[in-house]
Design a protein around this motif. Structure first.
Motif, PDB file in Angstrom:
ATOM      1  N   TYR A 151       0.832  -1.211   0.000  1.00  0.00           N
ATOM      2  CA  TYR A 151       0.000   0.000   0.000  1.00  0.00           C
ATOM      3  C   TYR A 151       0.864   1.259   0.000  1.00  0.00           C
ATOM      4  O   TYR A 151       0.505   2.270  -0.613  1.00  0.00           O
ATOM      5  CB  TYR A 151      -1.033  -0.015   1.132  1.00  0.00           C
ATOM      6  CG  TYR A 151      -0.601   0.397   2.513  1.00  0.00           C
ATOM      7  CD1 TYR A 151      -0.228   1.708   2.807  1.00  0.00           C
ATOM      8  CD2 TYR A 151      -0.632  -0.517   3.574  1.00  0.00           C
ATOM      9  CE1 TYR A 151       0.132   2.089   4.084  1.00  0.00           C
ATOM     10  CE2 TYR A 151      -0.271  -0.143   4.853  1.00  0.00           C
ATOM     11  CZ  TYR A 151       0.108   1.157   5.103  1.00  0.00           C
ATOM     12  OH  TYR A 151       0.464   1.538   6.375  1.00  0.00           O
ATOM     13  N   VAL A 152       2.025   1.194   0.649  1.00  0.00           N
ATOM     14  CA  VAL A 152       2.948   2.329   0.583  1.00  0.00           C
ATOM     15  C   VAL A 152       3.432   2.528  -0.850  1.00  0.00           C
ATOM     16  O   VAL A 152       3.532   3.661  -1.345  1.00  0.00           O
ATOM     17  CB  VAL A 152       4.143   2.113   1.533  1.00  0.00           C
ATOM     18  CG1 VAL A 152       5.244   3.144   1.265  1.00  0.00           C
ATOM     19  CG2 VAL A 152       3.687   2.207   2.985  1.00  0.00           C
ATOM     20  N   ALA A 161       1.272   6.969  -6.752  1.00  0.00           N
ATOM     21  CA  ALA A 161       0.269   7.996  -7.049  1.00  0.00           C
ATOM     22  C   ALA A 161       0.811   9.389  -6.760  1.00  0.00           C
ATOM     23  O   ALA A 161       0.623  10.324  -7.554  1.00  0.00           O
ATOM     24  CB  ALA A 161      -0.989   7.734  -6.219  1.00  0.00           C
ATOM     25  N   LEU A 162       1.486   9.543  -5.629  1.00  0.00           N
ATOM     26  CA  LEU A 162       2.047  10.842  -5.261  1.00  0.00           C
ATOM     27  C   LEU A 162       3.028  11.339  -6.317  1.00  0.00           C
ATOM     28  O   LEU A 162       2.964  12.503  -6.747  1.00  0.00           O
ATOM     29  CB  LEU A 162       2.746  10.731  -3.902  1.00  0.00           C
ATOM     30  CG  LEU A 162       3.558  11.953  -3.455  1.00  0.00           C
ATOM     31  CD1 LEU A 162       2.638  13.134  -3.201  1.00  0.00           C
ATOM     32  CD2 LEU A 162       4.373  11.625  -2.204  1.00  0.00           C
ATOM     33  N   PHE A 163       3.916  10.460  -6.742  1.00  0.00           N
ATOM     34  CA  PHE A 163       4.939  10.877  -7.702  1.00  0.00           C
ATOM     35  C   PHE A 163       4.342  11.149  -9.078  1.00  0.00           C
ATOM     36  O   PHE A 163       4.724  12.116  -9.743  1.00  0.00           O
ATOM     37  CB  PHE A 163       6.034   9.807  -7.794  1.00  0.00           C
ATOM     38  CG  PHE A 163       7.121   9.989  -6.778  1.00  0.00           C
ATOM     39  CD1 PHE A 163       8.329  10.561  -7.123  1.00  0.00           C
ATOM     40  CD2 PHE A 163       6.925   9.610  -5.458  1.00  0.00           C
ATOM     41  CE1 PHE A 163       9.331  10.742  -6.187  1.00  0.00           C
ATOM     42  CE2 PHE A 163       7.914   9.783  -4.508  1.00  0.00           C
ATOM     43  CZ  PHE A 163       9.124  10.353  -4.867  1.00  0.00           C
ATOM     44  N   LEU A 165       2.629  -2.131 -14.852  1.00  0.00           N
ATOM     45  CA  LEU A 165       1.178  -2.311 -14.900  1.00  0.00           C
ATOM     46  C   LEU A 165       0.539  -1.033 -15.439  1.00  0.00           C
ATOM     47  O   LEU A 165       0.690   0.042 -14.838  1.00  0.00           O
ATOM     48  CB  LEU A 165       0.637  -2.626 -13.503  1.00  0.00           C
ATOM     49  CG  LEU A 165       1.198  -3.876 -12.821  1.00  0.00           C
ATOM     50  CD1 LEU A 165       0.534  -4.085 -11.467  1.00  0.00           C
ATOM     51  CD2 LEU A 165       1.002  -5.108 -13.693  1.00  0.00           C
ATOM     52  N   PRO A 166      -0.174  -1.110 -16.556  1.00  0.00           N
ATOM     53  CA  PRO A 166      -0.719   0.104 -17.201  1.00  0.00           C
ATOM     54  C   PRO A 166      -1.964   0.636 -16.499  1.00  0.00           C
ATOM     55  O   PRO A 166      -3.079   0.581 -17.034  1.00  0.00           O
ATOM     56  CB  PRO A 166      -1.033  -0.385 -18.616  1.00  0.00           C
ATOM     57  CG  PRO A 166      -1.371  -1.830 -18.434  1.00  0.00           C
ATOM     58  CD  PRO A 166      -0.487  -2.330 -17.316  1.00  0.00           C
ATOM     59  N   ILE A 167      -1.787   1.170 -15.309  1.00  0.00           N
ATOM     60  CA  ILE A 167      -2.919   1.742 -14.578  1.00  0.00           C
ATOM     61  C   ILE A 167      -2.646   3.224 -14.343  1.00  0.00           C
ATOM     62  O   ILE A 167      -1.504   3.626 -14.113  1.00  0.00           O
ATOM     63  CB  ILE A 167      -3.160   1.026 -13.234  1.00  0.00           C
ATOM     64  CG1 ILE A 167      -1.925   1.127 -12.334  1.00  0.00           C
ATOM     65  CG2 ILE A 167      -3.537  -0.430 -13.459  1.00  0.00           C
ATOM     66  CD1 ILE A 167      -2.132   0.535 -10.952  1.00  0.00           C
ATOM     67  N   PRO A 168      -3.673   4.056 -14.410  1.00  0.00           N
ATOM     68  CA  PRO A 168      -3.475   5.496 -14.190  1.00  0.00           C
ATOM     69  C   PRO A 168      -3.130   5.801 -12.737  1.00  0.00           C
ATOM     70  O   PRO A 168      -3.363   4.987 -11.836  1.00  0.00           O
ATOM     71  CB  PRO A 168      -4.828   6.099 -14.584  1.00  0.00           C
ATOM     72  CG  PRO A 168      -5.807   4.984 -14.427  1.00  0.00           C
ATOM     73  CD  PRO A 168      -5.066   3.723 -14.749  1.00  0.00           C
ATOM     74  N   ALA A 169      -2.602   6.986 -12.526  1.00  0.00           N
ATOM     75  CA  ALA A 169      -2.152   7.374 -11.190  1.00  0.00           C
ATOM     76  C   ALA A 169      -3.300   7.411 -10.190  1.00  0.00           C
ATOM     77  O   ALA A 169      -3.140   7.012  -9.032  1.00  0.00           O
ATOM     78  CB  ALA A 169      -1.455   8.730 -11.256  1.00  0.00           C
ATOM     79  N   TRP A 170      -4.473   7.884 -10.638  1.00  0.00           N
ATOM     80  CA  TRP A 170      -5.596   7.958  -9.705  1.00  0.00           C
ATOM     81  C   TRP A 170      -6.022   6.570  -9.241  1.00  0.00           C
ATOM     82  O   TRP A 170      -6.495   6.393  -8.115  1.00  0.00           O
ATOM     83  CB  TRP A 170      -6.778   8.696 -10.338  1.00  0.00           C
ATOM     84  CG  TRP A 170      -7.366   8.026 -11.552  1.00  0.00           C
ATOM     85  CD1 TRP A 170      -7.076   8.278 -12.856  1.00  0.00           C
ATOM     86  CD2 TRP A 170      -8.339   6.968 -11.555  1.00  0.00           C
ATOM     87  NE1 TRP A 170      -7.795   7.457 -13.691  1.00  0.00           N
ATOM     88  CE2 TRP A 170      -8.588   6.639 -12.913  1.00  0.00           C
ATOM     89  CE3 TRP A 170      -9.024   6.280 -10.558  1.00  0.00           C
ATOM     90  CZ2 TRP A 170      -9.480   5.650 -13.286  1.00  0.00           C
ATOM     91  CZ3 TRP A 170      -9.927   5.288 -10.939  1.00  0.00           C
ATOM     92  CH2 TRP A 170     -10.149   4.981 -12.285  1.00  0.00           C
ATOM     93  N   MET A 171      -5.822   5.560 -10.100  1.00  0.00           N
ATOM     94  CA  MET A 171      -6.155   4.193  -9.704  1.00  0.00           C
ATOM     95  C   MET A 171      -5.147   3.677  -8.678  1.00  0.00           C
ATOM     96  O   MET A 171      -5.510   2.953  -7.745  1.00  0.00           O
ATOM     97  CB  MET A 171      -6.194   3.279 -10.928  1.00  0.00           C
ATOM     98  CG  MET A 171      -6.699   1.874 -10.619  1.00  0.00           C
ATOM     99  SD  MET A 171      -6.884   0.841 -12.097  1.00  0.00           S
ATOM    100  CE  MET A 171      -8.269   1.675 -12.891  1.00  0.00           C
ATOM    101  N   SER A 172      -3.882   4.049  -8.852  1.00  0.00           N
ATOM    102  CA  SER A 172      -2.881   3.697  -7.836  1.00  0.00           C
ATOM    103  C   SER A 172      -3.262   4.285  -6.489  1.00  0.00           C
ATOM    104  O   SER A 172      -3.129   3.638  -5.444  1.00  0.00           O
ATOM    105  CB  SER A 172      -1.498   4.210  -8.246  1.00  0.00           C
ATOM    106  OG  SER A 172      -0.872   3.349  -9.158  1.00  0.00           O
ATOM    107  N   GLY A 193      -6.300   5.023  -5.451  1.00  0.00           N
ATOM    108  CA  GLY A 193      -7.443   4.284  -4.923  1.00  0.00           C
ATOM    109  C   GLY A 193      -7.056   2.918  -4.386  1.00  0.00           C
ATOM    110  O   GLY A 193      -7.520   2.501  -3.320  1.00  0.00           O
ATOM    111  N   ILE A 194      -6.195   2.216  -5.130  1.00  0.00           N
ATOM    112  CA  ILE A 194      -5.749   0.891  -4.679  1.00  0.00           C
ATOM    113  C   ILE A 194      -4.956   1.013  -3.379  1.00  0.00           C
ATOM    114  O   ILE A 194      -5.137   0.230  -2.446  1.00  0.00           O
ATOM    115  CB  ILE A 194      -4.904   0.209  -5.767  1.00  0.00           C
ATOM    116  CG1 ILE A 194      -5.774  -0.115  -6.984  1.00  0.00           C
ATOM    117  CG2 ILE A 194      -4.254  -1.066  -5.230  1.00  0.00           C
ATOM    118  CD1 ILE A 194      -4.988  -0.649  -8.165  1.00  0.00           C
ATOM    119  N   GLY A 195      -4.070   2.008  -3.319  1.00  0.00           N
ATOM    120  CA  GLY A 195      -3.281   2.207  -2.110  1.00  0.00           C
ATOM    121  C   GLY A 195      -4.151   2.506  -0.903  1.00  0.00           C
ATOM    122  O   GLY A 195      -3.937   1.957   0.184  1.00  0.00           O
ATOM    123  N   ALA A 196      -5.158   3.367  -1.097  1.00  0.00           N
ATOM    124  CA  ALA A 196      -6.061   3.703   0.006  1.00  0.00           C
ATOM    125  C   ALA A 196      -6.870   2.486   0.438  1.00  0.00           C
ATOM    126  O   ALA A 196      -7.074   2.248   1.637  1.00  0.00           O
ATOM    127  CB  ALA A 196      -6.989   4.841  -0.413  1.00  0.00           C
TER     128      ALA A 196
END
Length: 232
Positions: free
Chosen positions: A109-110, A116-118, A200-207, A209-212
């Protein structure tokens, strides 16, 4: 150790140890605290270690009041003494499932939150001012790092044990060895293995959401099902 102490939580035993340790003189405290670090960094159940440390501290405090030193109680070779003590205790398995799950989920999760932050903030700024490209996905090497987490922690504990009773020269030598291993691992990863790990071709906003979501699940599981997971 009395029955009341046995009912204490690990956190309470640590706090009690911190309080009682202040009663030691400088020489005895230095001797005892080296054993404390060594035993806490050993692959033994934490509750048993803390119970043992309190028992050892009680013996040492009594001896100190009688005018004896830590060397009189535990001998001139505290490392050998600690090793003998550890042999009498059950070792904690490296890949004990709750411990592995805690470390794996924490790193994961980190990793997603940092990604996402970067990609949402840091890389766009670097791209604007320095032309640094923004990654288009989540690097799967975070899964490798998460899976190797227990091994990395075990390595850190091993390093702490090896340097506890050593002089400054030996400690510097171990630090240099650790740096060589770290640099070697970094070069091996980036020169040989980096391209083998997919993106993994996922957008930053999805990262994000997954992290949260992983953080929330982590909190629920380890505050409920697996309480008091021992990491070290």
């Amino acid at each position: 150790m009395n029955q009341g102490t046995r009912r204490m939580t690990v956190e309470e035993m640590v706090e009690l140890n911190n309080e009682r340790r202040l009663q030691l003189n400088e020489e005895n405290r230095k001797y005892y605290e080296e054993m404390l670090v060594y035993l806490r960094m050993s692959p033994v159940e934490q509750r048993k270690v803390e119970e043992l440390l309190l028992e050892m501290l009680d013996h040492l405090l009594i001896a100190q009041r009688e005018g004896r030193t830590a060397q009189d109680v535990f001998g001139d070779d505290p490392e050998s003494y600690c090793k003998e003590v550890i042999q009498t205790l059950d070792r904690q398995p490296l890949f004990h499932f709750p411990r592995f799950a805690f470390i794996f989920s924490t790193v994961l999760y980190v990793g997603f939150l940092l990604d996402a932050l970067f990609r949402l903030i840091v890389y766009p700024l670097l791209n604007r001012f320095y032309g640094v490209p923004v990654p288009e996905g989540f690097k799967a090497d975070w899964f490798v790092i998460a899976a190797l987490g227990p091994l990395l922690i075990e390595g850190m504990m091993f390093f702490m044990r090896k340097t506890t009773f050593k002089g400054i020269g030996a400690k510097v030598g171990w630090i240099l060895l650790l740096q060589v291993i770290s640099v070697g691992g970094f070069l091996l990863w980036h020169l040989i293995l980096k391209d083998a790990v997919p993106m993994l071709p996922i957008p930053a906003w999805m990262s994000l959401g997954i992290g949260a979501a992983l953080w929330l699940v982590h909190r629920l599981v380890f505050n409920g099902v697996f309480k008091h997971v021992e990491i070290f």
